[in-house]
Design an enzyme around this catalytic site. Structure first.
Site, PDB file in Angstrom:
ATOM      1  N   GLU A   1      -9.288 -17.683   2.849  1.00 35.31           N
ATOM      2  CA  GLU A   1      -8.048 -18.638   3.203  1.00 35.31           C
ATOM      3  C   GLU A   1      -6.766 -17.871   3.721  1.00 35.31           C
ATOM      4  O   GLU A   1      -6.594 -16.656   3.498  1.00 35.31           O
ATOM      5  CB  GLU A   1      -7.689 -19.124   1.933  1.00 35.31           C
TER       6      GLU A   1
ATOM      7  N   CYS B   1      -0.052 -16.264   6.815  1.00 39.78           N
ATOM      8  CA  CYS B   1      -0.222 -15.078   5.558  1.00 39.78           C
ATOM      9  C   CYS B   1      -1.738 -15.007   5.678  1.00 39.78           C
ATOM     10  O   CYS B   1      -2.570 -15.919   5.641  1.00 39.78           O
ATOM     11  CB  CYS B   1       0.089 -15.766   4.274  1.00 39.78           C
TER      12      CYS B   1
ATOM     13  N   CYS C   1     -10.888  -9.604  -4.247  1.00 38.98           N
ATOM     14  CA  CYS C   1     -10.140  -8.351  -4.743  1.00 38.98           C
ATOM     15  C   CYS C   1     -10.453  -7.784  -5.654  1.00 38.98           C
ATOM     16  O   CYS C   1     -10.549  -8.521  -6.888  1.00 38.98           O
ATOM     17  CB  CYS C   1      -8.834  -8.985  -4.354  1.00 38.98           C
TER      18      CYS C   1
ATOM     19  N   CYS D   1      -4.788  -8.235 -10.532  1.00 40.38           N
ATOM     20  CA  CYS D   1      -3.643  -8.273 -11.214  1.00 40.38           C
ATOM     21  C   CYS D   1      -3.735  -9.334 -12.088  1.00 40.38           C
ATOM     22  O   CYS D   1      -4.065 -10.439 -11.698  1.00 40.38           O
ATOM     23  CB  CYS D   1      -2.627  -8.682  -9.859  1.00 40.38           C
TER      24      CYS D   1
ATOM     25  N   CYS E   1      -2.838 -13.268 -10.861  1.00 39.83           N
ATOM     26  CA  CYS E   1      -3.243 -13.758  -9.454  1.00 39.83           C
ATOM     27  C   CYS E   1      -4.770 -14.168  -9.562  1.00 39.83           C
ATOM     28  O   CYS E   1      -5.695 -13.641  -9.900  1.00 39.83           O
ATOM     29  CB  CYS E   1      -3.344 -12.588  -8.512  1.00 39.83           C
TER      30      CYS E   1
ATOM     31  N   CYS F   1       1.735 -17.727  -3.386  1.00 37.25           N
ATOM     32  CA  CYS F   1       1.374 -16.288  -3.652  1.00 37.25           C
ATOM     33  C   CYS F   1       0.405 -16.420  -5.220  1.00 37.25           C
ATOM     34  O   CYS F   1       1.000 -17.043  -5.950  1.00 37.25           O
ATOM     35  CB  CYS F   1       2.506 -15.596  -4.013  1.00 37.25           C
TER      36      CYS F   1
HETATM   37  S1  SF4 Z   1      -1.824  -9.757  -6.236  1.00 35.98           S
HETATM   38 FE1  SF4 Z   1      -4.088 -10.619  -6.119  1.00 35.98          FE
HETATM   39  S2  SF4 Z   1      -4.660 -10.187  -3.971  1.00 35.98           S
HETATM   40 FE2  SF4 Z   1      -2.872  -8.859  -4.386  1.00 35.98          FE
HETATM   41  S3  SF4 Z   1      -3.748  -6.944  -5.030  1.00 35.98           S
HETATM   42 FE3  SF4 Z   1      -3.387  -8.190  -6.813  1.00 35.98          FE
HETATM   43  S4  SF4 Z   1      -5.348  -9.183  -7.277  1.00 35.98           S
HETATM   44 FE4  SF4 Z   1      -5.478  -8.562  -5.031  1.00 35.98          FE
END
Ligand code: SF4
Length: 348
Positions: free
Chosen positions: A92, A105, A112, A116, A119, A332
């Protein structure tokens, strides 16, 4: 041999063209057609002779094209694009409007693995890195769909500094005057703190703006919400950022997502001040975007304003970034949340 011409810098295209016995300047036409005119068909590069176009195809050269699968537009004009890549993978990108600035963006990886805690993208399995061509093509395709892109931020799906070579190559392509010609100060790379590659970035010729996703002012809390901290502790990260500034003279932006009752107290603000006060930096406080995949709630707007006031009073330039695209899960930490929901439904 299948070689994607979209994935090549102008210098690399020149090598290819000369290697095929043609004049070097023809590479410029190929680059311009792909990156200034958003063309993805060798046949349409009509400034090349028919015979040369044919030879390129016969030698296995092609121009990749990502496909828009879905586009959602929020009331605030933020647009989220879902793309299908040539191998069927999905990513995306988000288009943000701010007066005359039109910022895209972009994603750098499929999924990923940084995990985190706040996220949604981190809950998607990492599948692969994107190529430079696939990163640049997000800009090309959105521009063809809805007009000139003025700024690019590498803050979409994935950790850009873990796909270092392709990210740097895509920046060279997007910045080139024969292509998009996006000024290097209009390009920002955001990292969760991959220290060796922050150091590497400091010694590059081209320096995009660097943003560091900080989100906690102390190591224990940061480890809890950003597991990468176990590998690269906060004190080492701060040292690397100071050294980045010393080498490049460029100040760094700290991003700090405001999460209710987790990192948003007066004490956290005081600790943050101590952490960054000797660094040439600014702080972006980001309103947290709740998503179905994560347990956290966002801090209220009075708390965020109070936090910003404490930082500003201490001389740390701080701005609040209110979430955009909230109705379409485009802000975000929300990228990929829609698919996760769909995936879970289909597993039931
Ligand atoms: S915020 Fe989300 S996309 Fe960015 S590094 Fe952490 S897990 Fe990965």
């Amino acid at each position: 041999m299948n070689i994607d011409l979209k994935d090549k810098t102008l210098d690399e295209l020149e090598e290819i063209v000369v290697g095929l016995g043609q004049k070097k300047f023809l590479a410029k036409y190929i680059f311009q057609f792909i990156h200034a005119q958003n063309i993805s068909d060798i046949e349409k590069i009509t400034t090349l002779s028919k015979a040369f176009r044919q030879e390129l195809v016969e030698q296995g050269y092609y121009i990749s094209k990502i496909e828009i699968l879905e586009k959602q537009v929020d009331k605030d004009k933020t647009a989220k694009y879902l793309f299908k890549l040539n191998d069927g993978e999905r990513i995306e990108s988000v288009l943000l409007h701010d007066n005359k600035r039109r910022t895209l963006c972009v994603s750098t990886q499929v999924g990923c693995n940084m995990d985190c805690a706040f996220c949604a993208t981190g809950k998607l399995k990492f599948t692969r890195n994107l190529s430079a061509g696939e990163i640049a093509d997000q800009v090309n395709t959105v521009e063809a769909d809805s007009g000139k892109i003025t700024n690019v931020v590498y803050m979409g799906m994935g950790e850009p500094l873990l796909n270092y070579e392709a990210v740097m190559k895509s920046i060279e392509i997007l910045n080139h005057e024969q292509g998009k010609n996006i000024g290097i100060r209009h390009i920002t790379v955001s990292t969760c703190g991959i220290i060796p590659n922050i150091e590497k970035l400091a010694s590059e010729k081209l320096h995009p703006r660097l943003a560091v996703s900080l989100n906690a002012p102390e190591n224990a809390l940061r480890e809890q919400i950003m597991p990468i901290t176990k590998k690269y502790p906060l004190d080492m990260l701060i040292k690397a950022i100071k050294s980045y500034y010393e080498k490049t003279g460029q100040r760094v932006t700290f991003e700090y997502v405001m999460i209710k009752d987790l990192n948003d107290s007066y004490k956290h603000a005081q600790t943050l001040i101590k952490l960054v006060q000797n660094i040439s930096c600014n702080v972006n406080l980001i309103e947290y975007n709740p998503n179905s995949e994560c347990e956290y709630k966002g801090s209220g707007s009075a708390v965020i304003k109070g936090f910003a006031a404490v930082l500003n009073a201490a001389g740390i330039e701080t701005v609040i970034r209110f979430r955009m695209g909230r109705e379409i899960n485009a802000a975000c930490g929300q990228l990929g949340a829609d698919w996760l929901k769909k995936q879970k439904k289909s597993e039931k």
